[in-house]
Design a protein around this motif. Structure first.
Motif, mmCIF file in Angstrom:
data_model
loop_
_atom_site.group_PDB
_atom_site.id
_atom_site.type_symbol
_atom_site.label_atom_id
_atom_site.label_comp_id
_atom_site.label_asym_id
_atom_site.label_seq_id
_atom_site.Cartn_x
_atom_site.Cartn_y
_atom_site.Cartn_z
ATOM 1 N N ARG A 65 0.845 -1.191 0.000
ATOM 2 C CA ARG A 65 0.000 0.000 0.000
ATOM 3 C C ARG A 65 0.883 1.244 0.000
ATOM 4 N NH1 ARG A 65 -3.077 -3.561 -0.750
ATOM 5 N NH2 ARG A 65 -5.199 -3.866 0.063
ATOM 6 N N SER A 66 0.290 2.397 -0.305
ATOM 7 C CA SER A 66 1.042 3.640 -0.246
ATOM 8 C C SER A 66 1.330 3.986 1.211
ATOM 9 C CB SER A 66 0.262 4.775 -0.895
ATOM 10 O OG SER A 66 -0.882 5.102 -0.118
ATOM 11 N N GLU A 67 2.320 4.850 1.431
ATOM 12 C CA GLU A 67 2.630 5.230 2.805
ATOM 13 C C GLU A 67 1.468 5.989 3.434
ATOM 14 O OE1 GLU A 67 6.003 7.671 5.384
ATOM 15 O OE2 GLU A 67 6.456 6.999 3.339
ATOM 16 N N ALA A 68 0.785 6.827 2.638
ATOM 17 C CA ALA A 68 -0.352 7.576 3.168
ATOM 18 C C ALA A 68 -1.472 6.623 3.599
ATOM 19 C CB ALA A 68 -0.872 8.563 2.128
ATOM 20 N N ALA A 69 -1.756 5.623 2.771
ATOM 21 C CA ALA A 69 -2.795 4.645 3.114
ATOM 22 C C ALA A 69 -2.395 3.834 4.339
ATOM 23 C CB ALA A 69 -3.050 3.721 1.928
ATOM 24 N N THR A 70 -1.106 3.537 4.458
ATOM 25 C CA THR A 70 -0.609 2.776 5.601
ATOM 26 C C THR A 70 -0.760 3.564 6.888
ATOM 27 O OG1 THR A 70 0.986 1.607 4.203
ATOM 28 C CG2 THR A 70 1.422 1.631 6.565
ATOM 29 N N ARG A 71 -0.470 4.856 6.833
ATOM 30 C CA ARG A 71 -0.650 5.705 8.019
ATOM 31 C C ARG A 71 -2.119 5.763 8.432
ATOM 32 N NH1 ARG A 71 3.579 9.005 9.586
ATOM 33 N NH2 ARG A 71 5.424 8.917 8.251
ATOM 34 N N GLN A 72 -3.014 5.794 7.450
ATOM 35 C CA GLN A 72 -4.432 5.818 7.758
ATOM 36 C C GLN A 72 -4.882 4.505 8.402
ATOM 37 O OE1 GLN A 72 -6.261 8.531 7.527
ATOM 38 N NE2 GLN A 72 -8.021 7.455 8.436
ATOM 39 N N LEU A 73 -4.370 3.384 7.881
ATOM 40 C CA LEU A 73 -4.665 2.082 8.485
ATOM 41 C C LEU A 73 -4.170 2.038 9.932
ATOM 42 C CD1 LEU A 73 -3.697 -0.278 5.533
ATOM 43 C CD2 LEU A 73 -5.962 -0.164 6.588
ATOM 44 N N ALA A 74 -2.971 2.575 10.150
ATOM 45 C CA ALA A 74 -2.397 2.575 11.501
ATOM 46 C C ALA A 74 -3.247 3.398 12.460
ATOM 47 C CB ALA A 74 -0.973 3.115 11.460
ATOM 48 N N LYS A 75 -3.730 4.564 11.991
ATOM 49 C CA LYS A 75 -4.552 5.419 12.859
ATOM 50 C C LYS A 75 -5.863 4.717 13.219
ATOM 51 C CE LYS A 75 -6.674 9.973 13.285
ATOM 52 N NZ LYS A 75 -7.907 9.397 13.877
ATOM 53 N N ARG A 76 -6.512 4.087 12.230
ATOM 54 C CA ARG A 76 -7.758 3.384 12.512
ATOM 55 C C ARG A 76 -7.526 2.257 13.511
ATOM 56 N NH1 ARG A 76 -9.027 3.431 6.802
ATOM 57 N NH2 ARG A 76 -8.704 1.164 6.732
ATOM 58 N N ALA A 77 -6.426 1.534 13.322
ATOM 59 C CA ALA A 77 -6.125 0.417 14.221
ATOM 60 C C ALA A 77 -5.850 0.912 15.630
ATOM 61 C CB ALA A 77 -4.929 -0.374 13.692
ATOM 62 N N ARG A 78 -5.048 1.968 15.768
ATOM 63 C CA ARG A 78 -4.734 2.507 17.104
ATOM 64 C C ARG A 78 -5.991 2.997 17.806
ATOM 65 N NH1 ARG A 78 -0.325 4.919 14.592
ATOM 66 N NH2 ARG A 78 -1.465 6.890 14.497
ATOM 67 N N ASP A 79 -6.829 3.727 17.061
ATOM 68 C CA ASP A 79 -8.064 4.245 17.661
ATOM 69 C C ASP A 79 -8.955 3.094 18.128
ATOM 70 O OD1 ASP A 79 -7.202 6.789 17.128
ATOM 71 O OD2 ASP A 79 -8.485 7.092 15.371
ATOM 72 N N HIS A 80 -9.050 2.061 17.298
ATOM 73 C CA HIS A 80 -9.892 0.917 17.630
ATOM 74 C C HIS A 80 -9.364 0.203 18.878
ATOM 75 C CE1 HIS A 80 -12.653 -2.437 16.689
ATOM 76 N NE2 HIS A 80 -11.681 -3.202 17.151
ATOM 77 N N VAL A 81 -8.061 -0.026 18.921
ATOM 78 C CA VAL A 81 -7.465 -0.715 20.067
ATOM 79 C C VAL A 81 -7.616 0.130 21.324
ATOM 80 C CG1 VAL A 81 -5.298 -1.549 21.064
ATOM 81 C CG2 VAL A 81 -5.865 -2.076 18.681
ATOM 82 N N ARG A 82 -7.399 1.434 21.200
ATOM 83 C CA ARG A 82 -7.528 2.314 22.375
ATOM 84 C C ARG A 82 -8.957 2.282 22.929
ATOM 85 N NH1 ARG A 82 -6.516 6.948 20.128
ATOM 86 N NH2 ARG A 82 -8.728 7.407 19.850
ATOM 87 N N ASP A 83 -9.936 2.286 22.028
ATOM 88 C CA ASP A 83 -11.337 2.273 22.474
ATOM 89 C C ASP A 83 -11.734 0.943 23.094
ATOM 90 O OD1 ASP A 83 -11.607 4.829 21.539
ATOM 91 O OD2 ASP A 83 -12.545 4.255 19.641
ATOM 92 N N ARG A 84 -11.184 -0.133 22.573
ATOM 93 C CA ARG A 84 -11.578 -1.458 23.046
ATOM 94 C C ARG A 84 -10.692 -1.981 24.162
ATOM 95 N NH1 ARG A 84 -14.538 -4.419 19.137
ATOM 96 N NH2 ARG A 84 -14.494 -6.122 20.654
ATOM 97 N N ARG A 85 -9.487 -1.440 24.286
ATOM 98 C CA ARG A 85 -8.521 -2.005 25.219
ATOM 99 C C ARG A 85 -7.793 -0.911 25.980
ATOM 100 N NH1 ARG A 85 -6.946 -3.916 28.800
ATOM 101 N NH2 ARG A 85 -5.204 -5.305 29.172
ATOM 102 N N PRO A 86 -8.345 -0.400 27.101
ATOM 103 C CA PRO A 86 -7.624 0.596 27.895
ATOM 104 C C PRO A 86 -6.272 0.058 28.337
ATOM 105 C CG PRO A 86 -9.888 0.335 28.668
ATOM 106 C CD PRO A 86 -9.614 -0.785 27.706
#
Length: 302
Positions: A139-160
């Motif tokens: 994937r492009s670096e921009a798309a990869t950064r977006q994937l990373a942000k979605r994953a971090r947000d999801h993990v933060r919300d589900r896993r304090p």
């Protein structure tokens, strides 16, 4: 170095990436073996960065396998939990990587898409730069950064994040086990949050609830009931163990944190892992599928 020596130098890293992406040590070994077969057909003199090349191969193979596993898990009997491990690396690497294999975190990673999970693992657990991760996942670096942000947000919300250190979590785990074994329902309810849940994974191969239990009362009542001798005997019979003579229950280290393991006739037959936050247990994970417990051994936490 020879082709084999180069690969062996990176094997621990490759196993770590594959396990965190897949949640299965058995599948991770298969992925690393596939990476070896591909590496053995390559002229290493034509590879500028063997580490990056091997991580790319493992990441892509693991993502493909995880996508295929999604449809297989739809037919799985009951809830699906990751396969636990007890053999983390020694020394500084153990301390550095233990948080990234905490059982509760591995459960949350199961709710990410394959690409999100791979990006999260490569960046958060192994600190790989986005440019390299982008190349690994195609994937492009921009798309990869977006994937990373979605994953971090999801993990933060589900896993304090854990607020208790490992020593306190071990004390809570020991108190939890003692209350279970003593049939102390009030004691258990005092350790559980009001909205506590219990997720069990048997794969249909042992006695366990097929649905998630919710509320401290229901979770506590179930846990005190299963420790009664007649129910222990029935459970052991369901996994092919005759009698309680060799039953050994202990708090030990699993996936870098404290957990309750039960051994019978030398084999692990049950894992109880607790998600502790602010001094109380939010989620209880009960794993009794013998296929997922075969690798577990008691580990000295020192």
């Amino acid at each position: 170095m020879t082709t084999t020596e180069v690969f062996e130098e990176h094997r621990s890293l490759l196993n770590g990436v594959a396990y965190r992406v897949l949640g299965s040590a058995n599948d991770a070994e298969d992925v690393v073996q596939e990476a070896w077969l591909r590496w053995s057909r390559v002229d290493p003199t034509e590879v500028d960065d063997p580490r990056a090349y091997l991580v790319t191969v493992v990441s892509r193979v693991a993502i493909d396998r995880l996508r295929r596993a999604g449809s297989q898990r739809e037919s799985y009997v009951g809830e699906w939990l990751p396969e636990p491990v007890s053999d983390l690396p020694d020394g500084a690497e153990r301390a550095e990587l233990a948080d990234s294999v905490e059982f509760a975190l591995m459960v949350v990673l199961e709710t990410l898409s394959p690409l999100e999970r791979a990006v999260f693992v490569l960046h958060e657990a192994f600190q790989l730069p986005y440019a390299q991760i982008a190349q690994a996942i195609g994937r492009s670096e921009a798309a990869t950064r977006q994937l990373a942000k979605r994953a971090r947000d999801h993990v933060r919300d589900r896993r304090p994040r854990f607020e208790a250190d490992r020593a306190e979590r071990r004390r809570i785990t020991e108190r939890f086990l003692r209350a279970c074994l003593e049939g102390d329902l009030d004691g258990l309810k005092g350790l559980l949050t009001a909205d506590a849940t219990l997720v069990s994974d048997s794969g249909g191969k042992a006695r366990a609830p097929l649905r998630v239990l919710r509320t401290a009362h229901k979770v506590g009542r179930f846990l005190t009931a299963i420790t009664e001798e007649r129910n222990v005997t029935r459970f052991l019979a369901s996994v092919g163990v005759d009698g309680m003579d060799d039953l050994d229950i202990r708090v030990t280290e699993v996936n870098g944190g404290p957990g309750v393991l039960a051994f019978a006739a030398g084999d692990a037959v049950l894992l109880l892992s607790l998600d502790v936050f602010e001094g109380r247990v939010q989620h209880v994970y009960l794993l009794v599928n013998p296929d997922k417990l075969s690798r577990l051994r008691a580990v000295d936490p020192s």
